[in-house]
Structures are given as structure tokens and as C-alpha cells.
Design an enzyme around this catalytic site. Structure first.
Site, PDB file in Angstrom:
ATOM      1  N   SER A   5       0.797  -1.223   0.000  1.00  0.00           N
ATOM      2  CA  SER A   5       0.000   0.000   0.000  1.00  0.00           C
ATOM      3  C   SER A   5       0.834   1.281   0.000  1.00  0.00           C
ATOM      4  O   SER A   5       0.326   2.344  -0.312  1.00  0.00           O
ATOM      5  CB  SER A   5      -0.957   0.015   1.194  1.00  0.00           C
ATOM      6  OG  SER A   5      -0.228   0.111   2.397  1.00  0.00           O
TER       7      SER A   5
ATOM      8  N   HIS B 156       1.132   4.265   6.821  1.00  0.00           N
ATOM      9  CA  HIS B 156       0.577   5.114   5.767  1.00  0.00           C
ATOM     10  C   HIS B 156       1.003   6.562   5.956  1.00  0.00           C
ATOM     11  O   HIS B 156       1.525   6.935   7.001  1.00  0.00           O
ATOM     12  CB  HIS B 156      -0.952   5.015   5.729  1.00  0.00           C
ATOM     13  CG  HIS B 156      -1.441   3.768   5.055  1.00  0.00           C
ATOM     14  ND1 HIS B 156      -2.767   3.424   5.042  1.00  0.00           N
ATOM     15  CD2 HIS B 156      -0.805   2.785   4.378  1.00  0.00           C
ATOM     16  CE1 HIS B 156      -2.921   2.285   4.385  1.00  0.00           C
ATOM     17  NE2 HIS B 156      -1.728   1.877   3.985  1.00  0.00           N
TER      18      HIS B 156
ATOM     19  N   ASP C 129      -7.988   6.253   4.443  1.00  0.00           N
ATOM     20  CA  ASP C 129      -8.052   5.109   5.359  1.00  0.00           C
ATOM     21  C   ASP C 129      -9.292   5.055   6.242  1.00  0.00           C
ATOM     22  O   ASP C 129      -9.342   4.240   7.157  1.00  0.00           O
ATOM     23  CB  ASP C 129      -6.816   5.105   6.265  1.00  0.00           C
ATOM     24  CG  ASP C 129      -5.552   4.771   5.513  1.00  0.00           C
ATOM     25  OD1 ASP C 129      -5.641   4.231   4.398  1.00  0.00           O
ATOM     26  OD2 ASP C 129      -4.464   5.042   6.056  1.00  0.00           O
TER      27      ASP C 129
END
Length: 178
Positions: A55, A95, A121
Site C-alpha cells: 500500500s 501510511h 483510510d
């Protein structure tokens, strides 16, 4: 080679076996002390993490080892790469901070997104949660080693491999006399 190791083991007396077991215990306790020391120095409950998914590509690849710090006085900014935990998820997520939401009372909340993901998210957060707070952050990425964490991923994906490696290491420490 295995027979030689077994012969060495059979020739050991009780004192040598005790010495080898104590050496093994010292190695394990040293590793734990180093980990706890890193926790104190970095301020993070997990100073080293492995990227488990794609990701964050192209910034980080699956298997990259990240070094984290979590200085509470250092403000989080948009663009920072953070590792966070949310309620209901055991594994931390790596992230990038996408947006900040600052309130008049000084509290800051933020929204994250994986570089390789199409959406933010909010779908990963706890039900009803729209923003993350500072207490969700495990740490911020300060450096990385590419692909070093692949060993960890293989050990989690293939438990037999993990047990074989651990048994081989334990046997080596217990049998090796130097």
C-alpha cells in the site's frame, strides 16, 4: 554434518550443557534488553516494523524494515509517514498523513492514506471514526532498510520455515562450544 553435531552433543558433560544453556539465555536476554533500550530511546512501543503490504509503494516495498521514533513534542504534519494502530486491528498500519484537522483548543487530528491506495483510510479506522489522534500513532518513519523484513514475512507466511530456523539456531547455540 548432523551426525557430527549429535556426537558433539553426546560428548558434553553436565557442566558444558549448563554453560551452553546459560549462553543461550544470555543471547535471548540481551536481545530483549536491546529492544527495550530502543523503545526508551525512540519513544516508540515498536521502534522497528516491517512493511507487510504494497500500500505504500513506491515509497516503501513489502518487506522493507522501518525505523520509528515517537517524540510527543514533535507535531505531526501532512506528508509524514506514520505507523498507527486502530481499535479492532492488532497489526499496525504504515501510511502517509494526508490531511490535518486542527481545532481551536489545540487538538490535532489527521487522516491517512497509503500512497498506492485509491481512497483514504477511513474504511480501516474503527466504526464511526473519521480521524486519527496522536494516541493512535506508534511512531514516524525516520529511516528504512529495503527488503530486510522479508525474512519476517516468510516466517509468518510459512510457520514450518519459522520453526525450522528457530530449531536450527537453538541447536547451533547449544551445541557449538566456542
Amino acid at each position: 554434518m548432523m551426525m557430527d553435531a549429535w556426537d558433539d552433543f553426546k560428548r558434553m558433560n553436565k557442566r558444558q550443557m549448563l554453560y551452553q544453556a546459560l549462553s543461550f539465555g544470555m543471547i535471548v536476554s540481551s536481545a530483549l534488553m536491546i529492544w527495550k533500550g530502543l523503545m526508551v530511546v525512540t519513544g516508540s512501543e515498536s521502534p522497528i516494523v516491517v512493511v507487510l503490504s504494497g500500500s505504500m509503494e513506491p515509497a516503501f516495498q513489502r518487506g522493507d524494515l522501518l525505523f520509528l521514533t515517537n517524540n510527543q513534542e514533535d507535531p505531526i504534519r501532512a506528508g509524514d509517514i506514520v505507523v498507527f494502530k486502530v481499535e479492532g486491528r492488532e497489526i499496525p498500519i504504515v501510511h502517509r498523513v494526508l490531511k490535518l484537522h486542527e481545532k481551536a483548543n489545540g487538538t490535532v487530528k489527521f487522516l491517512t492514506k497509503g500512497d498506492n491506495n485509491n481512497v483514504d483510510d477511513r474504511g480501516l479506522y474503527a466504526p464511526g471514526q473519521l480521524w486519527l489522534a496522536k494516541n493512535h500513532v506508534v511512531g514516524r518513519a525516520r529511516g528504512f532498510l529495503p527488503y530486510v523484513g522479508l525474512v519476517t514475512i516468510y516466517m509468518n507466511d510459512y510457520p514450518h520455515f519459522k520453526y525450522a530456523v528457530l530449531i536450527a539456531l537453538a541447536l547451533y547455540v547449544l551445541i557449538h562450544r566456542e
